[in-house]
Design a protein around this motif. Structure first.
Motif: not given
Lengths: 316, 215
Positions: A109-111, A173-176, A205-206
Protein backbone atom coordinates in the motif's frame (compact mmCIF):
# COMPACT_ATOMS: atom_id res chain seq x y z
CA UNK A 1 31.17 10.52 12.02
CA UNK A 2 32.93 7.37 13.07
CA UNK A 3 31.13 4.12 12.47
CA UNK A 4 33.04 1.83 14.72
CA UNK A 5 30.26 1.14 17.17
CA UNK A 6 27.41 1.33 14.73
CA UNK A 7 24.91 -1.40 15.48
CA UNK A 8 24.92 -3.69 12.49
CA UNK A 9 23.75 -6.90 14.01
CA UNK A 10 20.46 -8.57 14.65
CA UNK A 11 22.21 -10.49 17.42
CA UNK A 12 19.82 -10.87 20.29
CA UNK A 13 16.82 -10.25 18.07
CA UNK A 14 16.58 -13.55 16.30
CA UNK A 15 16.41 -16.05 19.11
CA UNK A 16 14.06 -14.00 21.21
CA UNK A 17 11.92 -12.54 18.45
CA UNK A 18 11.17 -15.37 16.09
CA UNK A 19 8.68 -17.82 17.44
CA UNK A 20 7.85 -19.40 14.09
CA UNK A 21 4.26 -18.23 13.84
CA UNK A 22 4.94 -15.23 11.67
CA UNK A 23 2.48 -12.68 10.40
CA UNK A 24 -0.38 -13.75 8.16
CA UNK A 25 -2.38 -10.50 8.11
CA UNK A 26 -2.34 -9.24 4.52
CA UNK A 27 -3.09 -5.72 5.71
CA UNK A 28 0.07 -5.77 7.87
CA UNK A 29 2.25 -7.54 5.31
CA UNK A 30 1.22 -4.96 2.69
CA UNK A 31 2.60 -1.99 4.60
CA UNK A 32 5.94 -0.19 4.38
CA UNK A 33 8.14 -0.31 7.49
CA UNK A 34 11.15 1.82 8.48
CA UNK A 35 14.38 -0.08 9.14
CA UNK A 36 16.81 2.74 9.89
CA UNK A 37 17.54 6.41 9.43
CA UNK A 38 19.53 6.59 6.20
CA UNK A 39 22.14 9.04 7.52
CA UNK A 40 22.95 6.56 10.28
CA UNK A 41 23.88 3.82 7.80
CA UNK A 42 27.45 3.37 6.69
CA UNK A 43 27.48 3.12 2.91
CA UNK A 44 28.61 -0.20 1.52
CA UNK A 45 28.07 -2.17 4.73
CA UNK A 46 25.36 -4.72 5.35
CA UNK A 47 23.01 -4.53 8.31
CA UNK A 48 20.64 -7.14 9.65
CA UNK A 49 17.37 -6.97 11.47
CA UNK A 50 14.06 -8.74 11.90
CA UNK A 51 10.79 -7.51 10.38
CA UNK A 52 7.55 -9.33 11.23
CA UNK A 53 9.66 -12.31 12.33
CA UNK A 54 11.45 -12.44 8.97
CA UNK A 55 15.21 -11.91 9.01
CA UNK A 56 16.10 -9.03 6.72
CA UNK A 57 19.40 -7.65 5.46
CA UNK A 58 19.65 -4.04 4.37
CA UNK A 59 22.00 -1.19 3.67
CA UNK A 60 23.05 1.65 1.40
CA UNK A 61 25.48 0.78 -1.40
CA UNK A 62 28.54 2.89 -2.12
CA UNK A 63 26.52 4.37 -4.99
CA UNK A 64 23.86 5.51 -2.55
CA UNK A 65 21.31 2.91 -3.59
CA UNK A 66 19.09 1.55 -0.81
CA UNK A 67 18.66 -2.20 -0.69
CA UNK A 68 16.92 -4.78 1.47
CA UNK A 69 16.56 -8.49 1.09
CA UNK A 70 15.34 -11.56 2.93
CA UNK A 71 18.22 -13.24 4.72
CA UNK A 72 16.75 -16.65 4.00
CA UNK A 73 17.41 -15.86 0.31
CA UNK A 74 20.80 -14.13 0.45
CA UNK A 75 23.10 -14.43 3.44
CA UNK A 76 25.60 -11.63 3.94
CA UNK A 77 26.97 -11.47 7.46
CA UNK A 78 26.29 -8.20 9.25
CA UNK A 79 29.12 -5.71 8.93
CA UNK A 80 30.39 -7.26 5.67
CA UNK A 81 30.56 -5.28 2.45
CA UNK A 82 27.43 -5.13 0.38
CA UNK A 83 27.83 -6.73 -3.04
CA UNK A 84 28.43 -4.28 -5.86
CA UNK A 85 26.13 -6.15 -8.19
CA UNK A 86 22.41 -6.07 -7.71
CA UNK A 87 21.14 -9.39 -6.57
CA UNK A 88 17.79 -10.99 -7.09
CA UNK A 89 15.11 -11.52 -4.44
CA UNK A 90 15.44 -7.95 -3.28
CA UNK A 91 12.65 -6.42 -1.25
CA UNK A 92 11.10 -3.17 -2.38
CA UNK A 93 12.68 -0.16 -0.70
CA UNK A 94 12.10 3.56 -0.62
CA UNK A 95 13.53 6.62 1.05
CA UNK A 96 10.98 8.70 2.93
CA UNK A 97 11.29 11.20 5.77
CA UNK A 98 14.95 10.27 6.15
CA UNK A 99 14.35 6.56 6.66
CA UNK A 100 14.91 3.43 4.62
CA UNK A 101 11.49 1.79 4.30
CA UNK A 102 10.85 -1.70 3.04
CA UNK A 103 7.93 -4.07 2.66
CA UNK A 104 7.62 -7.83 2.64
CA UNK A 105 4.96 -7.45 -0.04
CA UNK A 106 5.57 -7.08 -3.78
CA UNK A 107 2.66 -4.65 -4.02
CA UNK A 108 2.57 -2.64 -0.81
CA UNK A 109 0.00 0.00 0.00
CA UNK A 110 1.28 3.49 -0.76
CA UNK A 111 3.12 5.11 2.14
CA UNK A 112 1.29 8.01 3.80
CA UNK A 113 2.40 11.53 2.98
CA UNK A 114 3.52 14.29 5.32
CA UNK A 115 3.16 17.40 3.14
CA UNK A 116 4.72 19.66 5.78
CA UNK A 117 8.12 18.03 5.25
CA UNK A 118 8.28 19.74 1.84
CA UNK A 119 8.48 23.18 3.45
CA UNK A 120 12.04 24.30 2.71
CA UNK A 121 12.81 25.86 6.09
CA UNK A 122 11.71 22.85 8.11
CA UNK A 123 14.22 20.56 9.79
CA UNK A 124 13.48 16.87 9.98
CA UNK A 125 15.55 14.48 12.06
CA UNK A 126 15.44 10.98 13.43
CA UNK A 127 15.40 11.54 17.19
CA UNK A 128 16.38 7.93 17.77
CA UNK A 129 15.46 4.37 16.93
CA UNK A 130 14.80 2.41 20.11
CA UNK A 131 13.93 -1.21 20.83
CA UNK A 132 10.85 -1.59 23.01
CA UNK A 133 9.44 -4.80 24.46
CA UNK A 134 5.82 -4.21 23.51
CA UNK A 135 3.47 -4.59 20.55
CA UNK A 136 3.24 -1.96 17.83
CA UNK A 137 -0.42 -1.14 18.65
CA UNK A 138 0.39 -0.53 22.33
CA UNK A 139 3.05 1.96 21.29
CA UNK A 140 0.67 3.73 18.89
CA UNK A 141 -2.00 3.88 21.57
CA UNK A 142 0.42 5.34 24.12
CA UNK A 143 1.40 7.99 21.58
CA UNK A 144 -2.27 8.92 21.10
CA UNK A 145 -2.93 9.25 24.81
CA UNK A 146 -2.88 12.68 26.46
CA UNK A 147 -4.11 11.49 29.85
CA UNK A 148 -0.65 10.40 30.95
CA UNK A 149 1.10 13.73 30.23
CA UNK A 150 0.97 15.27 33.73
CA UNK A 151 2.00 12.02 35.40
CA UNK A 152 4.62 10.46 33.12
CA UNK A 153 5.99 13.70 31.65
CA UNK A 154 5.52 15.88 34.74
CA UNK A 155 6.92 19.36 34.31
CA UNK A 156 7.32 18.99 30.54
CA UNK A 157 4.17 17.87 28.70
CA UNK A 158 1.86 18.35 31.68
CA UNK A 159 1.69 19.17 35.37
CA UNK A 160 -0.64 18.37 38.24
CA UNK A 161 -3.30 19.53 39.07
CA UNK A 162 -4.06 20.24 35.36
CA UNK A 163 -4.87 16.63 34.56
CA UNK A 164 -8.16 16.92 32.69
CA UNK A 165 -8.20 15.90 29.04
CA UNK A 166 -10.65 18.25 27.37
CA UNK A 167 -13.04 16.81 24.84
CA UNK A 168 -11.77 16.52 21.29
CA UNK A 169 -12.98 15.20 17.91
CA UNK A 170 -12.00 11.91 16.32
CA UNK A 171 -12.99 10.77 12.87
CA UNK A 172 -11.88 8.35 10.20
CA UNK A 173 -11.25 10.25 6.99
CA UNK A 174 -9.59 9.07 3.78
CA UNK A 175 -8.60 5.81 5.42
CA UNK A 176 -6.84 7.33 8.40
CA UNK A 177 -7.73 8.37 11.93
CA UNK A 178 -7.70 12.10 12.63
CA UNK A 179 -8.12 13.57 16.11
CA UNK A 180 -8.56 17.34 16.20
CA UNK A 181 -9.29 20.03 18.75
CA UNK A 182 -6.98 18.49 21.33
CA UNK A 183 -5.61 20.94 23.88
CA UNK A 184 -3.31 20.43 26.80
CA UNK A 185 -1.61 22.89 29.18
CA UNK A 186 2.12 22.18 28.96
CA UNK A 187 4.99 23.59 31.01
CA UNK A 188 7.57 22.91 28.23
CA UNK A 189 5.88 22.01 24.96
CA UNK A 190 9.03 22.09 22.80
CA UNK A 191 12.77 22.70 23.23
CA UNK A 192 12.28 26.29 22.07
CA UNK A 193 9.23 27.13 24.21
CA UNK A 194 9.58 29.71 26.93
CA UNK A 195 7.15 29.13 29.78
CA UNK A 196 3.91 27.18 29.97
CA UNK A 197 1.32 27.33 27.19
CA UNK A 198 -1.89 25.58 26.20
CA UNK A 199 -0.68 23.41 23.35
CA UNK A 200 -2.91 22.45 20.41
CA UNK A 201 -2.61 18.92 19.11
CA UNK A 202 -3.76 17.11 16.00
CA UNK A 203 -3.20 13.37 15.75
CA UNK A 204 -3.07 11.23 12.60
CA UNK A 205 -2.95 7.46 12.35
CA UNK A 206 -2.34 6.86 8.62
CA UNK A 207 -0.85 3.35 8.99
CA UNK A 208 -1.70 0.58 11.49
CA UNK A 209 1.76 0.92 13.08
CA UNK A 210 2.63 4.58 12.46
CA UNK A 211 1.26 7.65 14.19
CA UNK A 212 1.86 11.36 13.81
CA UNK A 213 1.09 14.34 15.94
CA UNK A 214 1.05 17.99 15.03
CA UNK A 215 1.53 20.43 17.87
CA UNK A 216 1.84 24.14 18.45
CA UNK A 217 4.35 25.66 20.78
CA UNK A 218 7.36 25.53 18.51
CA UNK A 219 9.49 28.31 17.17
CA UNK A 220 7.00 29.56 14.59
CA UNK A 221 3.55 30.20 16.05
CA UNK A 222 1.80 29.89 12.70
CA UNK A 223 3.09 26.40 11.93
CA UNK A 224 2.92 23.12 13.75
CA UNK A 225 5.76 20.82 14.71
CA UNK A 226 5.33 17.26 13.45
CA UNK A 227 6.36 14.32 15.60
CA UNK A 228 6.03 10.79 14.26
CA UNK A 229 6.39 7.35 15.71
CA UNK A 230 7.24 4.92 12.92
CA UNK A 231 7.35 1.32 14.04
CA UNK A 232 9.28 -1.65 12.73
CA UNK A 233 7.47 -4.65 14.22
CA UNK A 234 10.07 -7.31 15.03
CA UNK A 235 7.50 -9.70 16.41
CA UNK A 236 4.07 -9.39 17.97
CA UNK A 237 5.53 -8.20 21.27
CA UNK A 238 8.76 -6.59 20.25
CA UNK A 239 9.34 -3.47 18.18
CA UNK A 240 11.92 -0.93 17.09
CA UNK A 241 10.37 2.50 17.16
CA UNK A 242 11.83 5.43 15.24
CA UNK A 243 10.87 8.84 16.49
CA UNK A 244 10.67 11.41 13.71
CA UNK A 245 10.75 15.12 14.47
CA UNK A 246 10.11 17.88 11.98
CA UNK A 247 10.10 21.45 13.22
CA UNK A 248 10.62 25.06 12.33
CA UNK A 249 13.44 25.89 14.69
CA UNK A 250 16.66 27.35 13.35
CA UNK A 251 18.21 27.86 16.77
CA UNK A 252 18.26 24.55 18.67
CA UNK A 253 20.99 22.12 17.71
CA UNK A 254 20.12 18.58 16.60
CA UNK A 255 21.64 17.45 19.89
CA UNK A 256 19.29 19.70 21.86
CA UNK A 257 16.23 18.63 19.85
CA UNK A 258 17.14 14.99 20.31
CA UNK A 259 17.81 15.34 24.00
CA UNK A 260 14.40 16.89 24.58
CA UNK A 261 12.43 14.33 22.57
CA UNK A 262 14.51 11.37 23.70
CA UNK A 263 13.93 12.38 27.32
CA UNK A 264 10.17 12.15 26.71
CA UNK A 265 10.51 8.89 24.79
CA UNK A 266 12.52 7.33 27.61
CA UNK A 267 9.80 8.21 30.13
CA UNK A 268 7.19 6.38 28.05
CA UNK A 269 9.30 3.30 27.48
CA UNK A 270 9.07 1.63 30.91
CA UNK A 271 5.34 2.41 31.09
CA UNK A 272 4.83 0.67 27.77
CA UNK A 273 6.99 -2.29 28.69
CA UNK A 274 5.04 -2.83 31.88
CA UNK A 275 1.61 -2.80 30.24
CA UNK A 276 -0.06 -6.19 30.41
CA UNK A 277 -1.06 -7.79 28.11
CA UNK A 278 1.57 -6.62 25.64
CA UNK A 279 -0.82 -7.14 22.72
CA UNK A 280 -3.58 -4.56 22.42
CA UNK A 281 -7.01 -5.97 23.29
CA UNK A 282 -9.49 -4.89 20.62
CA UNK A 283 -12.62 -5.80 22.55
CA UNK A 284 -14.22 -2.62 23.83
CA UNK A 285 -14.90 -4.26 27.17
CA UNK A 286 -11.39 -5.65 27.77
CA UNK A 287 -10.02 -2.41 29.21
CA UNK A 288 -12.39 0.16 30.65
CA UNK A 289 -12.18 3.35 28.59
CA UNK A 290 -12.91 6.89 29.77
CA UNK A 291 -13.91 9.89 27.66
CA UNK A 292 -10.25 10.84 27.14
CA UNK A 293 -9.68 7.50 25.40
CA UNK A 294 -11.84 8.34 22.37
CA UNK A 295 -8.91 8.17 19.97
CA UNK A 296 -7.77 4.87 21.44
CA UNK A 297 -11.27 3.40 21.08
CA UNK A 298 -11.38 4.55 17.48
CA UNK A 299 -7.93 3.06 16.86
CA UNK A 300 -8.95 -0.29 18.32
CA UNK A 301 -12.14 -0.37 16.25
CA UNK A 302 -10.21 0.67 13.13
CA UNK A 303 -7.70 -2.18 13.63
CA UNK A 304 -10.63 -4.60 14.05
CA UNK A 305 -12.24 -3.32 10.86
CA UNK A 306 -8.96 -3.64 8.96
CA UNK A 307 -8.76 -7.26 10.11
CA UNK A 308 -5.52 -6.82 12.05
CA UNK A 309 -4.71 -9.78 14.31
CA UNK A 310 -0.94 -9.23 14.60
CA UNK A 311 0.10 -7.52 17.85
CA UNK A 312 -3.47 -7.46 19.15
CA UNK A 313 -5.94 -9.65 20.99
CA UNK A 314 -8.89 -9.90 18.64
CA UNK A 315 -12.31 -8.95 19.88
CA UNK A 316 -13.92 -12.33 19.25
CA UNK B 1 31.05 25.90 37.01
CA UNK B 2 31.46 22.14 36.69
CA UNK B 3 30.62 20.84 33.22
CA UNK B 4 29.39 17.31 32.63
CA UNK B 5 29.60 15.90 29.11
CA UNK B 6 26.43 13.93 29.28
CA UNK B 7 23.88 11.75 27.51
CA UNK B 8 20.48 11.56 29.18
CA UNK B 9 20.03 7.79 28.80
CA UNK B 10 23.53 6.74 29.84
CA UNK B 11 23.72 4.93 33.18
CA UNK B 12 27.28 6.13 33.66
CA UNK B 13 26.32 9.75 33.12
CA UNK B 14 23.35 9.33 35.45
CA UNK B 15 25.65 8.10 38.24
CA UNK B 16 27.49 11.44 38.09
CA UNK B 17 24.28 13.50 37.93
CA UNK B 18 22.84 11.57 40.87
CA UNK B 19 25.84 12.11 43.14
CA UNK B 20 26.08 15.81 42.24
CA UNK B 21 22.40 16.22 43.02
CA UNK B 22 22.76 14.44 46.35
CA UNK B 23 25.84 16.50 47.25
CA UNK B 24 24.08 19.66 46.10
CA UNK B 25 26.85 20.49 43.65
CA UNK B 26 25.96 22.93 40.88
CA UNK B 27 26.88 21.84 37.39
CA UNK B 28 25.95 22.43 33.80
CA UNK B 29 25.29 19.75 31.24
CA UNK B 30 27.04 19.68 27.89
CA UNK B 31 24.80 17.35 25.88
CA UNK B 32 26.61 14.82 23.73
CA UNK B 33 24.62 13.10 20.97
CA UNK B 34 25.75 9.61 21.98
CA UNK B 35 22.86 7.97 20.14
CA UNK B 36 22.00 8.06 17.33
CA UNK B 37 24.66 10.67 16.47
CA UNK B 38 27.66 8.77 17.91
CA UNK B 39 29.26 12.16 18.54
CA UNK B 40 31.41 10.76 21.36
CA UNK B 41 33.26 8.92 18.58
CA UNK B 42 33.98 12.14 16.68
CA UNK B 43 37.43 13.68 16.29
CA UNK B 44 36.06 16.76 17.99
CA UNK B 45 35.18 14.80 21.11
CA UNK B 46 38.58 13.10 21.04
CA UNK B 47 40.01 16.41 22.23
CA UNK B 48 37.87 16.10 25.36
CA UNK B 49 38.40 12.39 25.90
CA UNK B 50 40.94 10.57 23.71
CA UNK B 51 39.19 7.31 24.64
CA UNK B 52 35.96 8.62 23.07
CA UNK B 53 33.53 7.81 25.82
CA UNK B 54 31.26 9.64 28.19
CA UNK B 55 30.87 10.89 30.86
CA UNK B 56 33.65 13.43 31.18
CA UNK B 57 33.68 16.01 33.97
CA UNK B 58 35.41 19.37 33.69
CA UNK B 59 35.82 21.13 37.03
CA UNK B 60 37.37 24.50 36.33
CA UNK B 61 39.83 23.05 33.83
CA UNK B 62 40.51 19.82 35.70
CA UNK B 63 39.17 17.16 33.32
CA UNK B 64 38.40 13.64 34.46
CA UNK B 65 36.82 10.75 32.56
CA UNK B 66 35.03 7.51 33.59
CA UNK B 67 31.96 7.54 35.83
CA UNK B 68 33.50 5.66 38.75
CA UNK B 69 36.60 7.85 38.77
CA UNK B 70 34.35 10.92 38.61
CA UNK B 71 32.39 9.62 41.63
CA UNK B 72 35.65 9.23 43.58
CA UNK B 73 36.70 12.75 42.65
CA UNK B 74 33.35 14.38 43.40
CA UNK B 75 32.87 12.62 46.73
CA UNK B 76 36.41 13.38 47.88
CA UNK B 77 36.19 17.01 46.90
CA UNK B 78 32.59 17.94 47.67
CA UNK B 79 31.49 15.70 50.54
CA UNK B 80 33.01 17.32 53.61
CA UNK B 81 31.56 14.60 55.85
CA UNK B 82 33.82 12.02 54.12
CA UNK B 83 31.04 9.46 54.19
CA UNK B 84 30.36 8.88 50.49
CA UNK B 85 34.02 8.03 49.85
CA UNK B 86 35.29 7.07 53.32
CA UNK B 87 38.98 7.94 52.98
CA UNK B 88 39.51 8.01 56.74
CA UNK B 89 38.36 4.42 57.26
CA UNK B 90 40.76 2.02 55.44
CA UNK B 91 38.58 -1.08 55.82
CA UNK B 92 35.46 0.67 54.59
CA UNK B 93 37.40 2.35 51.81
CA UNK B 94 38.69 -1.04 50.67
CA UNK B 95 35.18 -2.44 50.74
CA UNK B 96 33.89 0.54 48.74
CA UNK B 97 36.63 0.04 46.14
CA UNK B 98 35.83 -3.64 45.83
CA UNK B 99 32.12 -2.94 45.20
CA UNK B 100 33.06 -0.20 42.72
CA UNK B 101 34.95 -2.87 40.78
CA UNK B 102 31.94 -5.15 41.09
CA UNK B 103 29.89 -2.34 39.54
CA UNK B 104 32.18 -2.39 36.50
CA UNK B 105 30.94 -5.95 36.07
CA UNK B 106 27.27 -5.05 36.36
CA UNK B 107 27.76 -2.19 33.89
CA UNK B 108 29.48 -4.50 31.42
CA UNK B 109 26.69 -7.07 31.64
CA UNK B 110 23.34 -5.63 32.74
CA UNK B 111 23.85 -2.27 31.08
CA UNK B 112 25.37 -3.88 27.98
CA UNK B 113 22.18 -5.95 27.66
CA UNK B 114 20.20 -2.72 27.85
CA UNK B 115 22.32 -1.17 25.08
CA UNK B 116 21.72 -4.24 22.92
CA UNK B 117 17.97 -4.35 23.45
CA UNK B 118 17.33 -0.60 23.35
CA UNK B 119 19.86 0.67 20.85
CA UNK B 120 20.91 -2.43 18.91
CA UNK B 121 24.52 -2.45 20.12
CA UNK B 122 26.39 -5.53 19.03
CA UNK B 123 26.67 -7.53 22.25
CA UNK B 124 25.96 -11.23 22.74
CA UNK B 125 22.67 -10.68 24.54
CA UNK B 126 22.35 -14.11 26.08
CA UNK B 127 25.89 -14.01 27.40
CA UNK B 128 25.61 -10.57 29.00
CA UNK B 129 22.21 -11.45 30.49
CA UNK B 130 23.66 -14.60 32.03
CA UNK B 131 26.61 -12.61 33.31
CA UNK B 132 24.27 -10.09 34.92
CA UNK B 133 22.19 -12.80 36.59
CA UNK B 134 25.34 -14.36 38.05
CA UNK B 135 26.41 -11.03 39.55
CA UNK B 136 22.88 -10.15 40.71
CA UNK B 137 22.50 -13.48 42.52
CA UNK B 138 25.69 -12.81 44.44
CA UNK B 139 24.72 -9.19 45.09
CA UNK B 140 21.18 -10.09 46.18
CA UNK B 141 22.48 -12.65 48.66
CA UNK B 142 24.93 -10.06 50.00
CA UNK B 143 22.11 -7.52 50.45
CA UNK B 144 19.91 -10.13 52.11
CA UNK B 145 22.57 -10.71 54.75
CA UNK B 146 23.16 -6.96 55.04
CA UNK B 147 19.43 -6.49 55.69
CA UNK B 148 19.39 -9.26 58.24
CA UNK B 149 22.15 -7.61 60.25
CA UNK B 150 20.37 -4.26 60.07
CA UNK B 151 22.51 -2.87 57.23
CA UNK B 152 20.85 -0.73 54.61
CA UNK B 153 23.65 -0.10 52.13
CA UNK B 154 26.09 -2.08 50.02
CA UNK B 155 29.09 -1.60 52.32
CA UNK B 156 29.20 -2.26 56.05
CA UNK B 157 28.44 1.33 57.01
CA UNK B 158 25.61 3.40 58.40
CA UNK B 159 25.76 5.76 55.43
CA UNK B 160 25.66 4.91 51.72
CA UNK B 161 28.87 5.15 49.69
CA UNK B 162 29.61 5.85 46.05
CA UNK B 163 29.46 2.07 45.55
CA UNK B 164 25.67 2.32 46.07
CA UNK B 165 25.54 5.06 43.41
CA UNK B 166 27.72 3.04 41.02
CA UNK B 167 25.50 -0.04 41.30
CA UNK B 168 22.06 1.54 41.46
CA UNK B 169 21.20 2.27 37.79
CA UNK B 170 22.65 -1.01 36.53
CA UNK B 171 20.23 -2.82 38.81
CA UNK B 172 17.18 -0.63 38.50
CA UNK B 173 17.32 -0.43 34.68
CA UNK B 174 18.18 -4.12 34.19
CA UNK B 175 14.67 -5.03 33.09
CA UNK B 176 15.15 -2.84 30.01
CA UNK B 177 17.82 -5.37 29.04
CA UNK B 178 15.45 -8.28 29.57
CA UNK B 179 16.88 -9.12 33.00
CA UNK B 180 13.98 -9.63 35.38
CA UNK B 181 14.50 -8.51 38.98
CA UNK B 182 11.76 -10.78 40.27
CA UNK B 183 14.24 -13.18 41.86
CA UNK B 184 16.20 -10.43 43.61
CA UNK B 185 13.97 -9.08 46.39
CA UNK B 186 16.87 -7.73 48.45
CA UNK B 187 18.07 -5.71 45.46
CA UNK B 188 14.60 -4.31 44.88
CA UNK B 189 14.32 -3.30 48.53
CA UNK B 190 17.74 -1.61 48.38
CA UNK B 191 16.79 0.18 45.15
CA UNK B 192 13.63 1.57 46.79
CA UNK B 193 15.77 2.76 49.69
CA UNK B 194 18.15 4.51 47.29
CA UNK B 195 15.18 6.39 45.82
CA UNK B 196 14.47 7.91 49.24
CA UNK B 197 17.88 9.52 49.63
CA UNK B 198 17.62 13.31 49.95
CA UNK B 199 18.55 14.85 46.60
CA UNK B 200 17.61 11.73 44.65
CA UNK B 201 16.82 12.39 40.97
CA UNK B 202 15.36 10.15 38.28
CA UNK B 203 16.29 9.52 34.66
CA UNK B 204 14.27 8.03 31.80
CA UNK B 205 13.29 4.53 32.91
CA UNK B 206 13.72 5.16 36.65
CA UNK B 207 10.62 6.06 38.62
CA UNK B 208 10.51 7.98 41.87
CA UNK B 209 9.85 6.06 45.09
CA UNK B 210 6.34 4.99 45.96
CA UNK B 211 4.56 6.94 48.67
CA UNK B 212 4.72 4.37 51.46
CA UNK B 213 7.75 4.41 53.70
CA UNK B 214 9.99 1.39 53.87
CA UNK B 215 12.77 0.63 56.31
Amino acid sequence: MSWSTMPVSRRGLVDTAINGEGCTDQVILNQWYPLAAIVELRPGISYQTVLLEVEVGFGVTLNGELIAWRLDCVVIPAGNPLPAENFTDKLLVQSAYGYLWTSLSAEPKELFSIPETNEPDRRSINVATIGIATSAPRAVENFLDMGHFPFVHAGVLGAEPHTEVFDYNVEIKDGEIIATGCKFPQPQAAPSSVGAIVTDYIYRVPHPYCVLLYKSGGFDESRLDVIGLFIQPISQERIRASMFYSCVDNISSDTALRRFQLGIFSQDKPILENQVPKRLPLSTTAETPIRADKSSITYRRWLSDLGVTYGVISAN
Amino acid sequence: MIKLYDFELSVNCYKCRLLMSILNVDYEIVPVDFYPGFKHKSDEFKKINPLNHIPVLDDGGYVIRDAHAILVYLATKYDSTKRWYPIENPELLGETASWMLFAEGTTNTASAARLNVNLGYDFDLEKVQEGAHKLFRFFDEHMWFRNRSGGKWVCDSEHPTIADIALFPDVVLAEEGGISLIDYPALRLWAERMKRLPGFIVMGGIFPASADRIN
